[in-house]
Design a protein around this motif. Sequence first.
Motif, mmCIF file in Angstrom:
data_model
loop_
_atom_site.group_PDB
_atom_site.id
_atom_site.type_symbol
_atom_site.label_atom_id
_atom_site.label_comp_id
_atom_site.label_asym_id
_atom_site.label_seq_id
_atom_site.Cartn_x
_atom_site.Cartn_y
_atom_site.Cartn_z
ATOM 1 N N GLU A 70 1.192 -1.006 0.382
ATOM 2 C CA GLU A 70 -0.076 -0.076 -0.268
ATOM 3 C C GLU A 70 1.098 1.193 -0.010
ATOM 4 O O GLU A 70 2.341 1.498 0.604
ATOM 5 N N GLY A 71 0.530 2.136 -0.522
ATOM 6 C CA GLY A 71 1.085 3.883 -0.789
ATOM 7 C C GLY A 71 0.946 3.753 1.070
ATOM 8 O O GLY A 71 -0.754 4.364 0.697
ATOM 9 N N LYS A 72 1.075 5.036 1.280
ATOM 10 C CA LYS A 72 1.490 5.569 3.008
ATOM 11 C C LYS A 72 0.046 6.741 2.394
ATOM 12 O O LYS A 72 0.082 7.656 1.494
ATOM 13 N N GLY A 73 -0.180 6.956 2.502
ATOM 14 C CA GLY A 73 -2.048 7.394 2.539
ATOM 15 C C GLY A 73 -2.638 7.172 2.180
ATOM 16 O O GLY A 73 -3.900 7.789 1.989
ATOM 17 N N LEU A 74 -2.368 5.516 1.960
ATOM 18 C CA LEU A 74 -4.106 5.424 1.229
ATOM 19 C C LEU A 74 -5.094 5.692 1.857
ATOM 20 O O LEU A 74 -5.230 4.603 3.392
ATOM 21 N N GLU A 75 -5.950 5.570 1.108
ATOM 22 C CA GLU A 75 -7.821 5.657 1.670
ATOM 23 C C GLU A 75 -8.483 4.769 0.743
ATOM 24 O O GLU A 75 -8.816 5.290 -0.062
ATOM 25 N N ASN B 296 -9.495 7.777 -1.560
ATOM 26 C CA ASN B 296 -8.691 8.175 -2.551
ATOM 27 C C ASN B 296 -8.438 6.757 -3.780
ATOM 28 O O ASN B 296 -7.506 6.597 -5.118
ATOM 29 N N LEU B 297 -9.290 5.200 -3.260
ATOM 30 C CA LEU B 297 -9.016 4.586 -4.127
ATOM 31 C C LEU B 297 -10.168 3.879 -4.473
ATOM 32 O O LEU B 297 -10.361 2.782 -3.080
#
Length: 399
Positions: free
Chosen positions: A134-139, A213-214
């Motif tokens: 996961e990217g840092k800050g994934l919501e 954001n995803l």
Amino acid sequence: RAERLSQQQALFDKQQRERAHLQKYVDRFRAKATKARQAQSRIKALERMEVIAAAHIDTPFNFSFRPCTAAPDPLLQIEAAAAGYVDKPILAGMDLTIRPGERIGLLGRNGAGKSTLIKLLSGGLKPTAGVRREGKGLELGYFAQHALESLRPEESALQHMLRLDPQTREQELRNYLGGFDFNGDMATTACGPFSGGEKSRLALALLIWNQPNLLLLDEPTNHLDLEMRHALTLALQDYEGGMVIVSHDRALLRATCDRFLLVDDGRLTPFDGDLDDYKSWLAQRRSAEAAAAQCPDKAADKASRKAEREAAAADRQARLAARRPLLRELEQLEKKLKPWTTEKAALDERLGSPELYTGPDAGEVPKLLKRQAELAERLDEAELRWLELHEALEAIPAD
């Protein structure tokens, strides 16, 4: 419904012509002393004329995605990933990088593993090989049928929202829910008795409020009526985050996806084409499989082929038996819709005539209005049931 809208538009056009004719006379002769009385008479006729609205499709749904939180790049990655179960591998050797703003549609036949891949991307299913990063800050915003099961049946839509965001004013939450057609008492009614469509709308409302954001959407339009599907499609078109969708709703895929990936034979590969190309690909696969089934060296066991044919025939008979009562009800419903629509159109035209309200039949107006309202209610209920029957039939293929 299209016929009724067409009839309303015809009445609107007719009234506009009448109003233009009267107004033209008024503008021409208002200032002439010899014609003033006739001009005043026409002004009063214009004032008495009940305005017919132009035909339009009204919808109770009005919502959009809230601005996304700051998104990492990439949002999510899987590398050399495999998914499935210890005794039943489903997917293997998958590489996928999802970046902000990407809009991906997953294609593949039923059972190919699309939902399994969505679960893997959501983190609900761990990879049996490879990595998920996961990217840092994934919501994440993940919608699947289990989202309906996670609703608390004893709580209302408003209580769900307050639990999700207790800091926001209640009126603001009510206004937001109104965009999903949870208005008035509907917002404070326990959601346990809600229909599948109402529960789906509530689950979507909760997901959207979180500003993901995803988005990972697995059959998001199941149970939704046509107007809600259209509203969701428009909202997704404006959504700025990353998105992966699995859906049988081709209109949704066409309108929202920029590229497609194919899940087939346990692999994930880019699909170079659009949905028409995918339809052709499916037809070619079925033809190839049918040809292979007839090849002697691949289907030498006649008994096995006979058993397969019998099983297919039994399955086909079961599906036909399941479709039969639905088709019967649909036929009866369409027989009822035709006279109701005809009568409603005649009533609309009659009630749209100014002469009715000043002529000898003026006393009948209340009775005609009551009948008009009864027919409108019957038509609305019948059309809703018509949609439900068609959805049920789509879920049971005839062949």
